[in-house]
Design a protein around this motif. Structure first.
Motif, PDB file in Angstrom:
ATOM      1  N   ALA A 464       8.777  29.963  78.061  1.00  0.00           N
ATOM      2  CA  ALA A 464      10.195  30.291  77.981  1.00  0.00           C
ATOM      3  C   ALA A 464      11.041  29.435  78.921  1.00  0.00           C
ATOM      4  O   ALA A 464      12.074  28.882  78.529  1.00  0.00           O
ATOM      5  CB  ALA A 464      10.409  31.775  78.291  1.00  0.00           C
ATOM      6  N   GLN A 465      10.621  29.288  80.195  1.00  0.00           N
ATOM      7  CA  GLN A 465      11.417  28.546  81.162  1.00  0.00           C
ATOM      8  C   GLN A 465      11.529  27.079  80.791  1.00  0.00           C
ATOM      9  O   GLN A 465      12.597  26.471  80.912  1.00  0.00           O
ATOM     10  CB  GLN A 465      10.810  28.683  82.563  1.00  0.00           C
ATOM     11  N   ALA A 466      10.421  26.490  80.322  1.00  0.00           N
ATOM     12  CA  ALA A 466      10.436  25.071  79.949  1.00  0.00           C
ATOM     13  C   ALA A 466      11.412  24.832  78.804  1.00  0.00           C
ATOM     14  O   ALA A 466      12.193  23.854  78.819  1.00  0.00           O
ATOM     15  CB  ALA A 466       9.037  24.619  79.557  1.00  0.00           C
ATOM     16  N   TRP A 467      11.418  25.697  77.808  1.00  0.00           N
ATOM     17  CA  TRP A 467      12.333  25.537  76.686  1.00  0.00           C
ATOM     18  C   TRP A 467      13.779  25.824  77.095  1.00  0.00           C
ATOM     19  O   TRP A 467      14.710  25.167  76.624  1.00  0.00           O
ATOM     20  CB  TRP A 467      11.921  26.445  75.526  1.00  0.00           C
ATOM     21  N   ALA A 468      13.976  26.780  78.001  1.00  0.00           N
ATOM     22  CA  ALA A 468      15.326  27.074  78.481  1.00  0.00           C
ATOM     23  C   ALA A 468      15.916  25.868  79.215  1.00  0.00           C
ATOM     24  O   ALA A 468      17.077  25.515  79.026  1.00  0.00           O
ATOM     25  CB  ALA A 468      15.303  28.290  79.397  1.00  0.00           C
ATOM     26  N   ASP A 469      15.078  25.222  80.052  1.00  0.00           N
ATOM     27  CA  ASP A 469      15.538  24.024  80.774  1.00  0.00           C
ATOM     28  C   ASP A 469      15.887  22.900  79.800  1.00  0.00           C
ATOM     29  O   ASP A 469      16.873  22.185  79.997  1.00  0.00           O
ATOM     30  CB  ASP A 469      14.459  23.554  81.754  1.00  0.00           C
ATOM     31  N   GLN A 470      15.077  22.733  78.776  1.00  0.00           N
ATOM     32  CA  GLN A 470      15.329  21.662  77.804  1.00  0.00           C
ATOM     33  C   GLN A 470      16.619  21.905  77.035  1.00  0.00           C
ATOM     34  O   GLN A 470      17.399  20.975  76.803  1.00  0.00           O
ATOM     35  CB  GLN A 470      14.153  21.548  76.840  1.00  0.00           C
ATOM     36  N   LEU A 471      16.868  23.165  76.667  1.00  0.00           N
ATOM     37  CA  LEU A 471      18.078  23.473  75.910  1.00  0.00           C
ATOM     38  C   LEU A 471      19.328  23.307  76.763  1.00  0.00           C
ATOM     39  O   LEU A 471      20.392  22.941  76.265  1.00  0.00           O
ATOM     40  CB  LEU A 471      18.004  24.902  75.359  1.00  0.00           C
ATOM     41  N   GLN A 472      19.205  23.566  78.071  1.00  0.00           N
ATOM     42  CA  GLN A 472      20.355  23.466  78.958  1.00  0.00           C
ATOM     43  C   GLN A 472      20.646  22.028  79.383  1.00  0.00           C
ATOM     44  O   GLN A 472      21.682  21.753  79.974  1.00  0.00           O
ATOM     45  CB  GLN A 472      20.131  24.326  80.211  1.00  0.00           C
ATOM     46  N   SER A 473      19.733  21.104  79.077  1.00  0.00           N
ATOM     47  CA  SER A 473      19.923  19.705  79.476  1.00  0.00           C
ATOM     48  C   SER A 473      21.075  19.042  78.732  1.00  0.00           C
ATOM     49  O   SER A 473      21.627  18.037  79.175  1.00  0.00           O
ATOM     50  CB  SER A 473      18.640  18.904  79.232  1.00  0.00           C
ATOM     51  N   GLY A 474      21.434  19.584  77.567  1.00  0.00           N
ATOM     52  CA  GLY A 474      22.525  19.021  76.783  1.00  0.00           C
ATOM     53  C   GLY A 474      22.114  17.889  75.865  1.00  0.00           C
ATOM     54  O   GLY A 474      22.933  17.380  75.100  1.00  0.00           O
ATOM     55  N   SER A 475      20.848  17.445  75.933  1.00  0.00           N
ATOM     56  CA  SER A 475      20.385  16.368  75.062  1.00  0.00           C
ATOM     57  C   SER A 475      20.186  16.888  73.644  1.00  0.00           C
ATOM     58  O   SER A 475      20.014  18.094  73.430  1.00  0.00           O
ATOM     59  CB  SER A 475      19.080  15.766  75.592  1.00  0.00           C
ATOM     60  N   LEU A 476      20.231  15.989  72.690  1.00  0.00           N
ATOM     61  CA  LEU A 476      20.077  16.371  71.290  1.00  0.00           C
ATOM     62  C   LEU A 476      18.671  16.936  71.073  1.00  0.00           C
ATOM     63  O   LEU A 476      17.679  16.286  71.410  1.00  0.00           O
ATOM     64  CB  LEU A 476      20.297  15.164  70.392  1.00  0.00           C
ATOM     65  N   PRO A 477      18.531  18.132  70.519  1.00  0.00           N
ATOM     66  CA  PRO A 477      17.204  18.742  70.380  1.00  0.00           C
ATOM     67  C   PRO A 477      16.370  18.085  69.285  1.00  0.00           C
ATOM     68  O   PRO A 477      16.908  17.515  68.337  1.00  0.00           O
ATOM     69  CB  PRO A 477      17.531  20.192  70.024  1.00  0.00           C
ATOM     70  N   GLU A 478      15.057  18.168  69.427  1.00  0.00           N
ATOM     71  CA  GLU A 478      14.124  17.728  68.393  1.00  0.00           C
ATOM     72  C   GLU A 478      13.617  18.994  67.707  1.00  0.00           C
ATOM     73  O   GLU A 478      12.610  19.578  68.083  1.00  0.00           O
ATOM     74  CB  GLU A 478      12.981  16.927  69.013  1.00  0.00           C
ATOM     75  N   VAL A 479      14.349  19.418  66.679  1.00  0.00           N
ATOM     76  CA  VAL A 479      14.157  20.739  66.089  1.00  0.00           C
ATOM     77  C   VAL A 479      12.758  20.913  65.513  1.00  0.00           C
ATOM     78  O   VAL A 479      12.170  21.993  65.600  1.00  0.00           O
ATOM     79  CB  VAL A 479      15.228  20.991  65.002  1.00  0.00           C
ATOM     80  N   SER A 480      12.200  19.866  64.939  1.00  0.00           N
ATOM     81  CA  SER A 480      10.892  19.988  64.275  1.00  0.00           C
ATOM     82  C   SER A 480       9.772  20.338  65.244  1.00  0.00           C
ATOM     83  O   SER A 480       8.723  20.842  64.823  1.00  0.00           O
ATOM     84  CB  SER A 480      10.540  18.690  63.541  1.00  0.00           C
ATOM     85  N   THR A 481       9.958  20.110  66.554  1.00  0.00           N
ATOM     86  CA  THR A 481       8.910  20.412  67.544  1.00  0.00           C
ATOM     87  C   THR A 481       9.101  21.778  68.196  1.00  0.00           C
ATOM     88  O   THR A 481       8.296  22.185  69.018  1.00  0.00           O
ATOM     89  CB  THR A 481       8.878  19.336  68.644  1.00  0.00           C
ATOM     90  N   MET A 482      10.167  22.475  67.847  1.00  0.00           N
ATOM     91  CA  MET A 482      10.467  23.764  68.466  1.00  0.00           C
ATOM     92  C   MET A 482       9.556  24.863  67.942  1.00  0.00           C
ATOM     93  O   MET A 482       9.082  24.794  66.791  1.00  0.00           O
ATOM     94  CB  MET A 482      11.931  24.158  68.196  1.00  0.00           C
ATOM     95  N   PRO A 483       9.327  25.910  68.748  1.00  0.00           N
ATOM     96  CA  PRO A 483       8.646  27.113  68.230  1.00  0.00           C
ATOM     97  C   PRO A 483       9.456  27.714  67.091  1.00  0.00           C
ATOM     98  O   PRO A 483      10.682  27.559  67.040  1.00  0.00           O
ATOM     99  CB  PRO A 483       8.614  28.049  69.444  1.00  0.00           C
ATOM    100  N   ALA A 484       8.793  28.390  66.185  1.00  0.00           N
ATOM    101  CA  ALA A 484       9.439  28.901  64.975  1.00  0.00           C
ATOM    102  C   ALA A 484      10.636  29.791  65.279  1.00  0.00           C
ATOM    103  O   ALA A 484      11.656  29.736  64.583  1.00  0.00           O
ATOM    104  CB  ALA A 484       8.419  29.648  64.126  1.00  0.00           C
ATOM    105  N   VAL A 485      10.549  30.606  66.345  1.00  0.00           N
ATOM    106  CA  VAL A 485      11.643  31.541  66.637  1.00  0.00           C
ATOM    107  C   VAL A 485      12.912  30.811  67.072  1.00  0.00           C
ATOM    108  O   VAL A 485      14.031  31.280  66.819  1.00  0.00           O
ATOM    109  CB  VAL A 485      11.207  32.548  67.741  1.00  0.00           C
ATOM    110  N   LEU A 486      12.751  29.668  67.737  1.00  0.00           N
ATOM    111  CA  LEU A 486      13.915  28.861  68.096  1.00  0.00           C
ATOM    112  C   LEU A 486      14.348  27.958  66.948  1.00  0.00           C
ATOM    113  O   LEU A 486      15.538  27.735  66.721  1.00  0.00           O
ATOM    114  CB  LEU A 486      13.594  27.996  69.322  1.00  0.00           C
ATOM    115  N   GLN A 487      13.379  27.463  66.217  1.00  0.00           N
ATOM    116  CA  GLN A 487      13.672  26.511  65.143  1.00  0.00           C
ATOM    117  C   GLN A 487      14.589  27.110  64.101  1.00  0.00           C
ATOM    118  O   GLN A 487      15.543  26.470  63.654  1.00  0.00           O
ATOM    119  CB  GLN A 487      12.364  26.047  64.502  1.00  0.00           C
ATOM    120  N   VAL A 488      14.352  28.361  63.712  1.00  0.00           N
ATOM    121  CA  VAL A 488      15.162  28.964  62.658  1.00  0.00           C
ATOM    122  C   VAL A 488      16.613  29.133  63.105  1.00  0.00           C
ATOM    123  O   VAL A 488      17.554  28.980  62.310  1.00  0.00           O
ATOM    124  CB  VAL A 488      14.564  30.316  62.223  1.00  0.00           C
ATOM    125  N   ILE A 489      16.830  29.383  64.400  1.00  0.00           N
ATOM    126  CA  ILE A 489      18.196  29.527  64.918  1.00  0.00           C
ATOM    127  C   ILE A 489      18.925  28.189  64.891  1.00  0.00           C
ATOM    128  O   ILE A 489      20.060  28.076  64.402  1.00  0.00           O
ATOM    129  CB  ILE A 489      18.174  30.097  66.358  1.00  0.00           C
TER     130      ILE A 489
END
Length: 570
Positions: A464-489
């Motif tokens: 959870a913390q690693a993904w939270a830090d990545q999302l807060q970085s402001g960089s464009l996300p790589e959606v295909s590598t996200m866990p399913a629960v985040l990917q669908v959002i």
């Protein structure tokens, strides 16, 4: 020779017709055009090969949505600015040498982009790419007008559309495969062998008639003022609402700068000996209306290419290779419409029905793309993309053809580059506006989904913390590598954001329909540019001789009277 045989079969209408209106065989024309076609292919390939891998590139370089937009906009900006410059140079200097110079600039900048370590480096290299791309886009059309008459040009315009479609199909596919296999940096090197081949082929096959030298002057002040106006406008569109408020001192200064630079540019162009953009062109109704229509075509072409690729990866979780495959329907529409309309225009000599139909399809395609979601059936999305691609294919090259048909042959370069300039400018502004709208919409939607995001992160446990830090970085996300629960959002959010961005394309597409509907339905000329200039000079010589004979005849028929005679004393 097998390639020439294939191309010859594509442009042949009947087996009995072996020569163009200018007396050249189709093989001679295709040999002359082969280097131009390959040069255009290099330009398109170098641009499209990174389209599907751009989300990955920006992610690796720690860039955000603004960086993503500017990587595209920087190229379009310098392409737009440099296009009228190349067009004016084409009316003054050796067009063949200018075309080769444009290829060299483009490829060197592309190779340098492969070494980028920051988004700023990549953006700078892409800006220099645009300088070469502007030359390739403008000069290829100008040189074609030197060789082929407007009536014959329709089918060859279809070939240019086919080459663009081939590069647009093959580029994303090759880019995705290269990115998934060797890494994205190799995408910037793939065009180099084609560029070397293009330089050699142009040197060996393109033989243009020598043009008389004349004293020329370059409108440097006009270049600076035009660059300033366009750059300020795009910077404002890209940064307003993010780096500063829409209504702020920065906005006032930038918009004021745009207005001042534009007014000064008009004043300078009216007084310049060799203006960068001859304002007299706007007295031609065909040119003015074609410019308006080209703006919408540019927004549709560049906006769709950028944001549909992003839709496939960020809203449908596709890999770069898969995204390239998924955008084929749009390019298929462009390919079929471009070649088909070109052949029909040459066969029947009628161009307006196809251009009007293409403009209507631009409206339909852009309106339909405002309705897509992350779970819209792919077949439905494919149909929408095909319609939009067909609209671009029917309008893009044919608007240039219509302008060249009615323009003074001595201003072909300026007129051709003018239409191309406004198409690139439309694309630049369109991508900037659509990118800004997308970024703002995504930010708002993520704010509305805060509770869903917190719940999704909580379910990830140690990650959870690693993904939270990545999302807060402001960089464009790589959606295909996200866990399913985040990917669908994120798929839902980006789908809504991208469909919202296409709303801004619709009014421009409607403007395009109105503009092409009022285009004068002028029949296509059967002489190429060189023949039209020669004919004009011959007409001028005939008129001069006729006037001289009239004067001489009157002198012989009417003896001078006593009052008309002069004496030495007088």
């Amino acid at each position: 020779m097998s390639l020439l045989n294939y191309l010859e079969s594509q442009v042949a209408v009947t087996t009995s017709v072996s020569r163009t209106d200018s007396g050249m065989t189709r093989r001679q024309v295709l040999e002359a055009l082969s280097g131009l076609l390959l040069g255009m292919f290099v330009s398109m390939l170098a641009s499209t090969v990174v389209s599907t891998s751009l989300p990955v590139i920006i992610h690796d370089l720690d860039g955000d949505q603004a960086a993503f937009t500017w990587v595209v906009t920087a190229t379009l900006l310098t392409t737009a600015i440099s296009t009228p410059v190349w067009g004016k140079l084409a009316d003054l200097y050796n067009r063949k040498v200018l075309f080769q110079l444009a290829i060299a600039i483009f490829v060197l900048a592309t190779a340098a982009a492969g070494f980028a370590t920051t988004p700023e480096w990549l953006i700078a290299c892409r800006a220099v790419q645009g300088l070469g791309a502007g030359g390739l886009a403008a000069l290829s059309q100008v040189i074609m007008a030197d060789i082929i008459s407007p009536r014959e040009r329709g089918r060859y315009m279809g070939l240019f559309g086919a080459v663009m479609a081939l590069a647009t199909i093959g580029g994303p596919l090759a880019g995705g495969l290269i990115t998934d296999t060797w890494g994205w940096r190799w995408n910037f090197y793939v065009a180099i062998p084609f560029a070397i081949a293009a330089l050699i082929i142009v040197q060996r096959t393109l033989h243009l008639t020598h043009r008389a030298r004349r004293k020329v002057s370059i409108d440097y002040v006009g270049i600076v003022l035009l660059s300033t106006a366009v750059a300020l406008l795009l910077i404002w569109v890209s940064l307003a609402g993010d780096a500063f408020e829409w209504w702020s001192l920065a906005t006032i200064l930038m918009i004021g700068g745009v207005i001042v630079a534009t007014v000064l540019f008009i004043v300078v162009e009216l007084r310049a000996k060799d203006p960068l953009v001859p304002l007299s062109l706007f007295r031609n109704r065909t040119f003015t209306l074609a410019v308006l229509a080209s703006i919408a075509t540019g927004i549709a072409m560049f906006g769709a290419a950028v944001f549909l690729g992003q839709y496939m990866q960020l809203a449908r979780g596709a890999s770069p290779t898969e995204a390239g495959l998924m955008t084929i329907p749009m390019i298929g529409g462009l390919l079929v419409a471009s070649i088909g309309a070109g052949q029909l225009i040459t066969r029947f000599g009628r161009w307006k029905p196809y251009v009007v139909t293409g403009a209507v399809m631009l409206v339909a395609g852009s309106a339909l793309l405002t309705t897509i979601h992350y779970d819209t059936p792919f077949l439905v999305v494919s149909i929408y993309m095909f319609i939009l691609g067909a609209g671009v294919g029917m309008t893009m090259q044919n608007l240039v053809l219509v302008v060249q048909n009615t323009t003074n042959p001595t201003q072909i370069g300026a007129a051709t580059s003018g239409v191309t300039f406004f198409r690139s400018l439309g694309g630049s502004i369109g991508v900037s506006v659509m990118g800004a709208a997308l970024a703002a919409r995504v930010t708002d939607l993520l704010g509305e989904r805060t509770n869903d995001l917190m719940a999704a992160l909580a379910s990830l446990g140690d990650q959870a913390q690693a993904w939270a830090d990545q999302l807060q970085s402001g960089s464009l996300p790589e959606v295909s590598t996200m866990p399913a629960v985040l990917q669908v959002i994120f798929e839902d959010v980006y789908a809504q954001g991208i469909s919202f961005s296409f709303v801004f394309l619709v009014p421009f597409a409607i403007l395009s329909v109105i503009a092409v509907a009022f285009l004068p339905n002028t029949p296509l000329n059967r002489m190429n540019t060189r023949e039209r200039i020669a004919a004009s000079e011959a007409d001028l010589a005939t008129v001069s001789v006729s006037e001289a004979m009239d004067v001489l005849g009157k002198t012989e028929e009417t003896p001078p009277s006593a009052t008309d005679r002069t004496t030495p004393e007088q």
